[in-house]
Every structure is written in C-alpha cells, then in structure tokens.
Design an enzyme around this catalytic site. Structure first.
Site, PDB file in Angstrom:
ATOM      1  N   ASP A   9       0.851  -1.191   0.000  1.00 19.73           N
ATOM      2  CA  ASP A   9       0.000   0.000   0.000  1.00 19.73           C
ATOM      3  C   ASP A   9       0.885   1.238   0.000  1.00 19.73           C
ATOM      4  O   ASP A   9       2.018   1.209   0.487  1.00 19.73           O
ATOM      5  CB  ASP A   9      -0.931   0.028   1.213  1.00 19.73           C
ATOM      6  CG  ASP A   9      -2.112   0.973   1.017  1.00 19.73           C
ATOM      7  OD1 ASP A   9      -2.408   1.350  -0.140  1.00 19.73           O
ATOM      8  OD2 ASP A   9      -2.738   1.353   2.020  1.00 19.73           O
ATOM      9  N   GLY A  10       0.354   2.305  -0.562  1.00 20.65           N
ATOM     10  CA  GLY A  10       1.007   3.598  -0.558  1.00 20.65           C
ATOM     11  C   GLY A  10       0.042   4.633  -0.009  1.00 20.65           C
ATOM     12  O   GLY A  10      -1.172   4.458  -0.080  1.00 20.65           O
ATOM     13  N   GLU A  47       2.345   3.888  -4.293  1.00 21.21           N
ATOM     14  CA  GLU A  47       1.764   2.573  -4.594  1.00 21.21           C
ATOM     15  C   GLU A  47       2.745   1.737  -5.418  1.00 21.21           C
ATOM     16  O   GLU A  47       2.967   0.557  -5.129  1.00 21.21           O
ATOM     17  CB  GLU A  47       0.442   2.724  -5.352  1.00 21.21           C
ATOM     18  CG  GLU A  47      -0.673   3.371  -4.557  1.00 21.21           C
ATOM     19  CD  GLU A  47      -1.338   2.467  -3.532  1.00 21.21           C
ATOM     20  OE1 GLU A  47      -0.927   1.300  -3.364  1.00 21.21           O
ATOM     21  OE2 GLU A  47      -2.295   2.938  -2.885  1.00 21.21           O
ATOM     22  N   ASP A  69      -4.384  -2.421  -3.300  1.00 17.01           N
ATOM     23  CA  ASP A  69      -5.660  -1.723  -3.479  1.00 17.01           C
ATOM     24  C   ASP A  69      -5.538  -0.647  -4.561  1.00 17.01           C
ATOM     25  O   ASP A  69      -6.449   0.144  -4.758  1.00 17.01           O
ATOM     26  CB  ASP A  69      -6.162  -1.128  -2.162  1.00 17.01           C
ATOM     27  CG  ASP A  69      -5.232  -0.081  -1.570  1.00 17.01           C
ATOM     28  OD1 ASP A  69      -4.276   0.347  -2.246  1.00 17.01           O
ATOM     29  OD2 ASP A  69      -5.462   0.324  -0.420  1.00 17.01           O
ATOM     30  N   HIS A 123      -8.931  -0.023   2.812  1.00 14.11           N
ATOM     31  CA  HIS A 123      -9.625   0.419   4.036  1.00 14.11           C
ATOM     32  C   HIS A 123     -10.865  -0.423   4.301  1.00 14.11           C
ATOM     33  O   HIS A 123     -11.903   0.085   4.703  1.00 14.11           O
ATOM     34  CB  HIS A 123      -9.971   1.907   3.954  1.00 14.11           C
ATOM     35  CG  HIS A 123      -8.802   2.753   3.569  1.00 14.11           C
ATOM     36  ND1 HIS A 123      -7.799   3.069   4.451  1.00 14.11           N
ATOM     37  CD2 HIS A 123      -8.464   3.308   2.378  1.00 14.11           C
ATOM     38  CE1 HIS A 123      -6.897   3.805   3.830  1.00 14.11           C
ATOM     39  NE2 HIS A 123      -7.262   3.966   2.581  1.00 14.11           N
ATOM     40  N   ASP A 133      -1.332  -0.145   5.097  1.00 13.22           N
ATOM     41  CA  ASP A 133      -1.763   1.250   5.154  1.00 13.22           C
ATOM     42  C   ASP A 133      -1.191   1.929   6.393  1.00 13.22           C
ATOM     43  O   ASP A 133      -0.695   3.057   6.324  1.00 13.22           O
ATOM     44  CB  ASP A 133      -3.291   1.335   5.137  1.00 13.22           C
ATOM     45  CG  ASP A 133      -3.771   2.775   5.196  1.00 13.22           C
ATOM     46  OD1 ASP A 133      -3.501   3.528   4.242  1.00 13.22           O
ATOM     47  OD2 ASP A 133      -4.388   3.149   6.210  1.00 13.22           O
TER      48      ASP A 133
END
Length: 145
Positions: A9-10, A47, A69, A123, A133
């Site tokens: 994740d970024g 990302e 994501d 999320h 995250d």
C-alpha cells in the site's frame, strides 16, 4: 519456485505531499514488514514504490501473489496499458507517461518473477492491506514532524 504472498500500500498527505509505502511479504509462516517514504511525492508513486521494494526484497525468482488496493497498478498490467506505453516509448498523447522510471523497474521485476496481481478493496476487511496502510501512513507522518 518459492510461492510468496506480498501485500502493498502507498499513502500520501496531499497529492503531491509527503508520502509513505508499506509492504508485507509472507513465505509459509514467515512474515517480513518493510516500509519507507519520501518528503514530496504522489500517492501513485508510493503505490508503485511499495510493489517495487517488496519485489526487490526477494532473494531469488519467485511465484508471487501481489495484493494491492491500487487500481493504477493492477489495471496498468492487467489491461496491458504498461506494455502499450513501453512500445510507444512511454509517451501517451504526446506527453511522457507519469512515473515512467517506476514502470520500467516494475517491467524488469515482472521478467524475473512470476507475478499474479490481485486487487483488494482498500480500508476494508483485509488485515494485511490495513497493516500496510498503517505502515505507509506512519512513514509519511515522519515528514510532517
């Protein structure tokens, strides 16, 4: 080939702004968390950087399920956009493709590893995506202090 699971994740505070990335690598019961950040970047760069850094952490060619994501990352490969950009010299509609430097690195890593990209809703209920995250956010916060 070893089978490895990678979650990435970024995150960015502002876009552009301070950013962070996080990744979790899983091989059998073993887990490794990695993360980092930049003072001025974009969410998309973070990302892509998360995926790059996780794949670079592998010590040998592996079969990888990479969970992200980021539709930007997933769709660019699954829909073949990155291969079209590559054929056109990373120019789209007369302008350079954003993040060309990172796309070139990812294409090289895709030649080394057998990578299956899997989109997960951000999320939401994925424990590993949520952990990534938190790693990414903790990294960008270092630049806000």
């Amino acid at each position: 080939m070893k089978k490895v699971l990678i979650y990435t994740d970024g995150a960015c505070s502002g876009n552009p702004g301070p950013g962070g990335w996080g990744a979790i690598l899983k091989y059998g019961e073993a887990e490794k968390e990695i993360s980092g950040g930049e003072a001025e970047t974009t969410n998309n760069r973070m990302e892509l950087t998360a995926a790059i850094m996780a794949l670079r952490a592998l010590k040998e060619p592996c079969e990888v399920d990479l969970y992200s994501d980021s539709k930007y990352l997933i769709d660019s490969f699954d829909k073949g956009w990155v291969y079209s950009w590559q054929k056109l010299g990373f120019v789209k509609k007369g302008k350079p493709v954003p993040n060309t430097d990172l796309w070139k690195i990812l294409l090289e890593l895709f030649r080394i590893h057998k990578i299956n990209l899997i989109w997960v809703k951000g999320h939401a209920e994925n424990e590993y995506n949520n952990r990534c995250d938190r790693l990414a956010v903790s990294e960008w916060k270092k630049f806000k202090a």
